[in-house]
Design an enzyme around this catalytic site. Structure first.
Site, PDB file in Angstrom:
ATOM      1  N   GLU A 141       0.840  -1.205   0.000  1.00  0.00           N
ATOM      2  CA  GLU A 141       0.000   0.000   0.000  1.00  0.00           C
ATOM      3  C   GLU A 141       0.876   1.256   0.000  1.00  0.00           C
ATOM      4  OE1 GLU A 141      -3.146   0.280   3.011  1.00  0.00           O
ATOM      5  OE2 GLU A 141      -2.887   2.446   2.907  1.00  0.00           O
ATOM      6  N   SER A 238      -0.744  -6.372   7.869  1.00  0.00           N
ATOM      7  CA  SER A 238      -0.380  -5.272   8.778  1.00  0.00           C
ATOM      8  C   SER A 238      -1.414  -5.107   9.885  1.00  0.00           C
ATOM      9  CB  SER A 238      -0.255  -3.975   7.977  1.00  0.00           C
ATOM     10  OG  SER A 238      -0.163  -2.866   8.818  1.00  0.00           O
TER      11      SER A 238
END
Ligand code: SF4
Length: 331
Positions: A141, A238
């Site tokens: 990301e 994450s």
């Protein structure tokens, strides 16, 4: 001399409790991304290529592979003219250009909440801001967001990184973040940034997404007095890794992340009365059920759900896919 440690005390059922976070598991962006690959396989037939893991969960990836999805790291691995799905984490403009150069048919399953951060990065860069992007180096990301304005973005990973940043006093500064960070740690970084650079401007709205925030609030609630918090999620997820940290910060005596029940170490349960269970945003609920079954087999009672938020967000499928489904009479 030998020390008799005695046999571990057997807990009776009345002393044991299992708390289950609600909300947990799939968020709207993950749900959409997984359905996108499933629908693409149905519509176009196998193989459908997916750049990177569609979501960070090994079970989801393995199931889609069985249905004909082929996961690749980079566009160059995909034969010309094939179909590729971009993962929920988003891609940089360069990846779009690479796909175009290979004449690939692209379906972009980037979560709309990640796209929002890309758009903020583009706007800030257009307006000549230096952007401090809070996130983890190497995360897909972050690579995607940074790729929108590479000249304007500086990555900040930890609170201590702020000490090494230097900008002139008249520099226009703003900050953005990865969507799946610890809310508390991110706010600590922002506090330090603002202390050092009072001109720092906030993004128009939170970048840490609703699902990340809700799962952290829930794990604080169920983790505060837990002997053990089990977080179901993959190691490269994450938001799952953050849940372990948040549980420990909230007061849990121990917390571990597992991909599934097979990774639970029986020793973790020694003397444990309250076990709390949650899962990251990319985790199908059958994996959580597997953990609850594991606990039940070892004498723990049925889980009590602890609800801290209602979630009803649903994203529509990528427009390219909707168009093709409609043309095929499947919409
Ligand atoms: Fe979107 Fe948040 Fe889910 Fe990531 S965790 S896919 S940003 S909703």
């Amino acid at each position: 001399m030998t020390i008799d440690l005695g046999t571990p005390r057997q807990l009776d059922d009345a002393e044991r409790e299992v708390l289950l976070a609600d909300p947990r598991g799939y968020c709207a962006g993950v749900d959409r991304a997984v359905i996108t690959v499933e629908q693409a396989l149905d519509l176009y037939g196998a193989p459908v290529y997916v750049r990177k893991q569609i979501v960070h969960n090994k079970h989801v990836v393995q199931n889609l592979e069985k249905r004909g999805a082929i996961f690749v790291e980079e566009i160059g691995e995909i034969p010309e003219g094939e179909t590729v799905v971009f993962s929920a984490h988003g891609v940089s403009p360069q990846v779009h250009r690479d796909a175009e150069a290979r004449s690939l048919k692209t379906i972009d399953a980037t979560c709309p909440l990640v796209t929002k951060v890309h758009n903020e990065a583009k706007r800030f860069a257009r307006e000549q801001y230096e952007i401090l992007l809070i996130g983890h180096d190497g995360h897909e990301e972050v690579e995607g967001t940074a790729g929108e304005a590479p000249e304007s973005i500086t990555l900040v990973e930890r609170p201590e990184d702020v000490d090494h940043l230097e900008f002139p006093p008249d520099a226009k500064l703003s900050w953005l973040s990865q969507t799946t960070l610890s809310v508390d740690e991110t706010m600590e970084i922002v506090r330090r940034l603002r202390e050092k650079f009072p001109q720092l401007e906030d993004p128009p709205s939170d970048d840490i997404c609703y699902a990340t925030q809700n799962r952290q609030v829930a794990v604080k609630q169920i983790g505060a007095e837990a002997d053990l918090v089990i977080v179901v999620g993959s190691g490269n997820s994450s938001n799952s890794v953050r849940l372990v940290e948040v549980a420990l910060e909230a007061g849990a005596k121990a917390s571990y992340r597992v991909d599934d029940a097979s990774e639970i170490d029986e020793a973790w349960l020694e003397g444990v009365e309250r076990v709390s269970v949650t899962s990251g945003a990319s985790v199908p609920d059958d994996l959580v059920q597997g953990v609850l079954d594991y606990l039940a087999d070892r004498g723990y009672p049925a889980a009590k759900a602890v609800n801290t938020a209602e979630e009803s967000l649903v994203f529509s499928l990528p427009k390219e896919l909707r168009r093709d489904m409609k043309a095929a009479g499947r919409a």
